[in-house]
Design a protein around this motif. Structure first.
Motif, PDB file in Angstrom:
ATOM      1  N   HIS A  94       0.809  -1.099   0.091  1.00  0.00           N
ATOM      2  CA  HIS A  94       0.088  -0.204   0.024  1.00  0.00           C
ATOM      3  C   HIS A  94       0.618   1.361   0.229  1.00  0.00           C
ATOM      4  O   HIS A  94       0.619   2.319  -0.695  1.00  0.00           O
ATOM      5  CB  HIS A  94      -0.981   0.131   1.286  1.00  0.00           C
ATOM      6  N   ILE A  95       1.855   1.300   1.081  1.00  0.00           N
ATOM      7  CA  ILE A  95       2.776   2.377   0.924  1.00  0.00           C
ATOM      8  C   ILE A  95       3.324   2.823  -0.366  1.00  0.00           C
ATOM      9  O   ILE A  95       3.483   3.915  -0.782  1.00  0.00           O
ATOM     10  CB  ILE A  95       3.805   2.277   2.257  1.00  0.00           C
ATOM     11  N   VAL A  96       4.175   1.930  -0.971  1.00  0.00           N
ATOM     12  CA  VAL A  96       4.805   1.768  -2.253  1.00  0.00           C
ATOM     13  C   VAL A  96       3.784   2.407  -3.437  1.00  0.00           C
ATOM     14  O   VAL A  96       3.957   3.234  -4.144  1.00  0.00           O
ATOM     15  CB  VAL A  96       5.256   0.429  -2.693  1.00  0.00           C
ATOM     16  N   TYR A 141     -14.829  -3.854   3.966  1.00  0.00           N
ATOM     17  CA  TYR A 141     -14.243  -2.662   3.859  1.00  0.00           C
ATOM     18  C   TYR A 141     -13.846  -2.594   2.301  1.00  0.00           C
ATOM     19  O   TYR A 141     -13.811  -1.488   1.739  1.00  0.00           O
ATOM     20  CB  TYR A 141     -13.157  -2.592   4.780  1.00  0.00           C
ATOM     21  N   ASP A 142     -13.104  -3.450   1.636  1.00  0.00           N
ATOM     22  CA  ASP A 142     -12.690  -3.655   0.510  1.00  0.00           C
ATOM     23  C   ASP A 142     -13.917  -3.562  -0.590  1.00  0.00           C
ATOM     24  O   ASP A 142     -13.790  -2.312  -1.207  1.00  0.00           O
ATOM     25  CB  ASP A 142     -12.057  -4.787   0.116  1.00  0.00           C
ATOM     26  N   HIS A 143     -14.981  -3.860  -0.321  1.00  0.00           N
ATOM     27  CA  HIS A 143     -16.172  -3.598  -1.101  1.00  0.00           C
ATOM     28  C   HIS A 143     -16.703  -2.352  -1.094  1.00  0.00           C
ATOM     29  O   HIS A 143     -17.007  -1.614  -1.942  1.00  0.00           O
ATOM     30  CB  HIS A 143     -17.342  -4.559  -0.824  1.00  0.00           C
ATOM     31  N   GLY A 189      -6.562   3.921   3.492  1.00  0.00           N
ATOM     32  CA  GLY A 189      -7.099   3.114   4.742  1.00  0.00           C
ATOM     33  C   GLY A 189      -7.151   1.789   4.791  1.00  0.00           C
ATOM     34  O   GLY A 189      -7.015   1.081   6.172  1.00  0.00           O
ATOM     35  N   GLY A 190      -6.816   1.035   3.846  1.00  0.00           N
ATOM     36  CA  GLY A 190      -6.300  -0.443   4.028  1.00  0.00           C
ATOM     37  C   GLY A 190      -5.047  -0.826   4.599  1.00  0.00           C
ATOM     38  O   GLY A 190      -4.907  -1.749   5.066  1.00  0.00           O
ATOM     39  N   ALA A 191      -4.071   0.229   4.574  1.00  0.00           N
ATOM     40  CA  ALA A 191      -2.608  -0.160   5.284  1.00  0.00           C
ATOM     41  C   ALA A 191      -2.832  -0.265   6.610  1.00  0.00           C
ATOM     42  O   ALA A 191      -2.439  -1.345   7.404  1.00  0.00           O
ATOM     43  CB  ALA A 191      -1.811   0.938   4.789  1.00  0.00           C
ATOM     44  N   PRO A 192      -3.318   0.664   7.491  1.00  0.00           N
ATOM     45  CA  PRO A 192      -3.607   0.351   8.967  1.00  0.00           C
ATOM     46  C   PRO A 192      -4.716  -0.550   9.235  1.00  0.00           C
ATOM     47  O   PRO A 192      -4.449  -1.244  10.151  1.00  0.00           O
ATOM     48  CB  PRO A 192      -3.739   1.849   9.461  1.00  0.00           C
ATOM     49  N   ILE A 193      -5.622  -0.576   8.497  1.00  0.00           N
ATOM     50  CA  ILE A 193      -6.552  -1.670   8.740  1.00  0.00           C
ATOM     51  C   ILE A 193      -6.070  -3.128   8.490  1.00  0.00           C
ATOM     52  O   ILE A 193      -6.231  -3.961   9.432  1.00  0.00           O
ATOM     53  CB  ILE A 193      -7.900  -1.298   7.995  1.00  0.00           C
ATOM     54  N   GLY A 194      -5.528  -3.499   7.484  1.00  0.00           N
ATOM     55  CA  GLY A 194      -4.778  -4.837   7.299  1.00  0.00           C
ATOM     56  C   GLY A 194      -3.549  -5.099   8.176  1.00  0.00           C
ATOM     57  O   GLY A 194      -3.435  -6.258   8.985  1.00  0.00           O
ATOM     58  N   PHE A 195      -2.679  -3.982   8.486  1.00  0.00           N
ATOM     59  CA  PHE A 195      -1.774  -4.140   9.455  1.00  0.00           C
ATOM     60  C   PHE A 195      -2.362  -4.584  10.852  1.00  0.00           C
ATOM     61  O   PHE A 195      -1.790  -5.260  11.350  1.00  0.00           O
ATOM     62  CB  PHE A 195      -0.839  -3.002   9.536  1.00  0.00           C
ATOM     63  N   ALA A 196      -3.219  -3.611  11.614  1.00  0.00           N
ATOM     64  CA  ALA A 196      -3.855  -3.913  12.641  1.00  0.00           C
ATOM     65  C   ALA A 196      -4.551  -5.314  12.653  1.00  0.00           C
ATOM     66  O   ALA A 196      -4.237  -6.066  13.869  1.00  0.00           O
ATOM     67  CB  ALA A 196      -4.721  -2.907  12.992  1.00  0.00           C
TER      68      ALA A 196
END
Length: 429
Positions: A28-30, A193-195, A114-121
């Protein structure tokens, strides 16, 4: 609940959540950095080429996450992207403008943020809780003999007393059980969330439905025109020709009735036989337009009668609380007839089943068999015809047919049912 399927499902779901967590941060960050830089460099001209290439990577990764959501979380996410303009090659201003004007481009960027912190957590919490619980179950009683003192981390001190030998592993088992139970739900939550961001917006869904209905209506009009031509041809070549011959035979019999009664009698017998054949052809023609059994017995009765004509046993169950409109009823009847014909021709099944229900403003009809599987609505196949027939009424067909079977077709047809009190009586006509 059997223990092993529960444990297996929980372990697989937990591993998938951890995998999503591992992917979320670096990928996600890249992609976020590349997206921002590609649009910033547009002022230098480089972005005209870089932005489409970066978005191609973003959309490929988003497609991977859509696949994960569907296969792992049971959430289907349609692709929302607008088709590129014709002749707009990568590096052209038209291609860049198409990319910028597509709302899905910016929704993908918001999803990455939003997906980076949600997925990591999610992945980190799942991994930590599982390891924490597993240590409590497996390791604490073992290392107790090696420990001379201090806090265990589970709220007890070393060495453990006999009661702790029971409570600490039990506490760890509860944590592991919570992870195994919660991991599938967590996976589903990530998919939802992805949806919310990777799927089309409500306006885009409405536009897609309008386009789909327009296309299917055109197909239906063409099919109806072809059907009318077939009916005209069948009437001209079949029943009409027999009726004309019948009139000629009766005219000849009229001339012979005085001079040659025996010949007249033979012509009358031939005319009677021709009239019976013409009547049979007309009945067959009418049955192909709207089966009389639908008017007499309704959809459930009509499907039950249809099932009795097949060379394999078909179990029919379910009932509707009312009658759909005649066109809807006829469309579903012929869709089921086509599906059952495919079962007989291609499935190699020994038995089939059919269920009918009404829920949430739509009729749901399921057709299944124990055949070899592998069915798909390919172009030109019978299932493609079923799909087009249902789509004309904003219906849908879902096919579940893994290799080796079984095959289950689910037909959904939105409609309003009339009251059973107002339906035509089977005794009329």
């Amino acid at each position: 609940m059997k223990l092993w399927p529960f444990v297996r499902r929980g372990l697989i779901s937990a591993a998938r959540v951890v995998l999503i967590g591992v992917l979320s941060v670096p990928v996600h960050i890249v992609l976020i950095i590349l997206t921002v830089l590609s649009f910033v460099f547009t002022v230098l001209g480089v972005g005209l080429v870089l932005a489409p290439l970066v978005q191609l990577l973003v959309r490929r990764y988003a497609d991977l996450r859509r696949w994960m959501a569907r296969e792992w979380g049971g959430v289907d996410i349609p692709r929302p992207y607008r088709p590129p303009p014709a002749g707009a090659w990568i590096g052209s201003p038209r291609r860049w403008l198409w990319l910028v004007r597509d709302p899905a481009t910016w929704r993908d960027l918001l999803w990455l943020l939003g997906g980076a912190p949600i997925g990591f957590a999610s992945g980190l919490a799942t991994l930590v809780m599982f390891v924490y619980g597993a240590l409590g179950v497996l390791l604490i009683p073992v290392v107790d003999n090696l420990a001379s003192g201090g806090d265990s981390g589970y709220g007890v001190t070393w060495p453990l007393n006999p009661v702790s030998y029971l409570t600490v592993p039990f506490q760890g088992a509860l944590v592991v059980a919570a992870v195994l139970y919660g991991a599938p739900w967590l996976l589903w939550g990530i998919a939802k969330y992805d949806h919310s961001l990777l799927g089309p917006t409500s306006s885009a869904v409405l536009a897609q439905r309008v386009d789909r209905l327009t296309e299917t209506r055109t197909q239906v009009v063409d099919a109806q025109a072809a059907e009318l031509r077939r009916i005209e041809r069948d009437l001209h070549d079949g029943a009409q020709a027999r009726i004309v011959a019948l009139g000629m035979s009766l005219g000849m019999a009229e001339d012979l009735v005085v001079r040659d009664p025996a010949a007249a009698q033979q012509l009358i017998a031939e005319a009677r036989e021709a009239s019976g054949m013409a009547l049979a052809e007309l009945r067959q023609l009418v049955r192909g337009i709207h089966p009389p059994v639908l008017a007499e017995r309704g959809l459930t009765g009509g499907l039950s009668a249809l099932a009795l004509t097949l060379p394999l046993p078909v179990a029919v169950e379910g009932e509707l609380p009312g009658r759909p409109a005649a066109p809807v009823e006829s469309a579903l009847y012929f869709a089921v007839a086509e599906a059952l014909a495919n079962v007989v021709k291609h499935s190699g099944a020994t038995e089939a089943w059919l269920s009918l229900s009404y829920l949430g403003g739509a009729i749901y009809c399921t057709v299944g068999d124990d055949g070899v599987g592998g069915a798909a609505p390919r172009t030109g196949s019978g299932l493609a015809g079923v799909e087009r027939r249902l789509a004309a009424f904003d219906g849908a067909l879902r096919v579940d047919s893994p290799p080796g079977g079984p095959t289950v077709l689910t037909m959904e047809l939105p409609c309003v049912l009339s009251s059973p009190k107002t339906t035509p009586s089977s005794a009329t006509g």
